[in-house]
Enzyme design. Structure first.
Site, PDB file in Angstrom:
ATOM      1  CE1 TYR A 144      -3.220   2.995   0.575  1.00 46.71           C
ATOM      2  CE2 TYR A 144      -2.122   3.290   2.687  1.00 46.71           C
ATOM      3  CZ  TYR A 144      -2.995   3.748   1.715  1.00 46.71           C
ATOM      4  OH  TYR A 144      -3.635   4.952   1.879  1.00 46.71           O
ATOM      5  CE  LYS A 148      -2.721   6.614  -1.804  1.00 50.69           C
ATOM      6  NZ  LYS A 148      -3.908   7.109  -2.562  1.00 50.69           N
TER       7      LYS A 148
END
Length: 348
Positions: A144, A148
């Site tokens: 994640y 990002k």
């Protein structure tokens, strides 16, 4: 300061996306959303809804239609989690972002606000009062934050005369309707004890959902006015760091649950998290919220931020304080005035 007349919000059905739509509609901005499924709440707000998968090229035409005539796009849609294999995160967070930029260029949308996360710079050892000069770590602890960070890089690199971009980095978003942070805490309470690694003393920042959404509107206004904020990233939090144990127990108390912090051995938790990471990264794994080294590190190391840049460039100030937010949650949970006073005192 006047913002764009029409704004597209990707992921408008999500926790933060819905609040951004609420605030846009409240100030009279024509608001459009694209997400995978319809929302009755967005319909009640009068938000025009489109449906599609941002990472699917077959839906790029739908995305482009949604962006048609918009003065700005808020790209809020993402796959969030603390564990799991890379591929689904890359598809949603990186490929989806590339397609959003492509749609902006196809429709000559002049501004793009990207919802990033402060976790893009997190590393073992923690972060104490860091500002935006801190670069990305050489290695992220989970898919994640890695995806990002890559998407943020792409967004900021796209900044130019035809498309002004900015990236916002809220951290640990909570508030009414929170589907992630508070529910995870509630699942960890057993017999009146909150079982967590470490002693709960490390300082962490957090962000009320209204504060995070407010920052997006400020960024939209600045980009619309041609402000120097374009091409930059900004940390967004309440600016009131608390020991992680205190924050967790206050959120539980606001939800009507009394608990005490029960420290688990850090070495044992780290070994268990390493094993779970290996299993969660296997092909076919769909668990994005399993115990992981990433979440273990965030619970046992500090992460709080210097907000000077956001205050200076965006005119940022939280519209709700930590105490006000907790008191509101207690009221929503039907707790007594005495509990609200206790929460206010503890937060203060």
């Amino acid at each position: 300061m006047n913002g764009p007349d029409k704004v597209l919000v990707t992921g408008g059905t999500g926790f933060l996306g819905l609040e951004i739509c609420r605030q846009l509609v409240a100030r009279g901005t024509e608001t459009v959303s694209i997400s995978r499924r319809p929302s009755a709440e967005l319909a009640e707000l009068g938000v025009r809804q489109y449906h599609g998968d941002l990472a699917d090229l077959a839906d790029l035409a739908v995305l482009a239609r949604a962006a048609n005539g918009c003065g700005a796009v808020v790209h809020n849609a993402a796959l969030a989690g603390c564990s799991g294999p890379l591929r689904p995160y890359w598809r949603t967070n990186v490929v989806g972002t590339l397609n959003v930029i492509a749609a902006c260029r196809l429709q000559a949308v002049p501004a793009l606000v990207y919802t990033s996360t402060a976790s893009v710079v997190f590393r073992p050892g923690g972060l104490e009062n860091v500002d935006e000069r801190l670069g990305y770590p050489r290695r992220h602890l989970a898919a994640y934050p890695m995806t990002k960070a890559k998407a943020e890089e792409i967004v900021l690199a796209a900044n130019g005369p035809s498309l002004a971009t900015v990236s916002l980095r809220p951290h640990l978003i909570w508030g009414p309707g929170d589907p992630h942070f508070t529910p995870a805490l509630l699942r960890s309470v057993h017999g009146g004890r909150l079982f967590m690694p470490g002693d709960g003393s490390v300082l962490v920042d957090s962000t009320h959902v209204r504060t995070a959404a407010h920052a997006h509107l400020l960024a939209l206004d600045r980009l619309h006015a041609g402000h120097r904020s374009s091409g930059r990233a900004y940390f967004i939090t309440q600016g009131e760091p608390l020991p992680v144990g205190s924050l967790a127990l206050l959120l539980l108390a606001a939800a009507g649950v009394t608990a005490r912090w029960q420290a688990l051995p850090r070495t044992l938790v780290h070994l268990a998290a390493t094993a779970r990471d290996l299993g969660a990264r296997l092909p076919g794994s769909t668990d994005t919220h399993a115990l992981s080294r990433f979440i273990t590190a965030e619970l046992t190391h500090p992460h709080w931020f210097d907000l000077t840049a956001a205050r200076t460039d965006l005119g940022f100030a939280p519209p709700v304080t930590l105490t006000e937010g907790l008191t509101q949650l207690a009221g929503d949970a039907g707790l007594s005035d005495a509990v609200k006073v206790l929460l206010a005192a503890r937060a203060g």
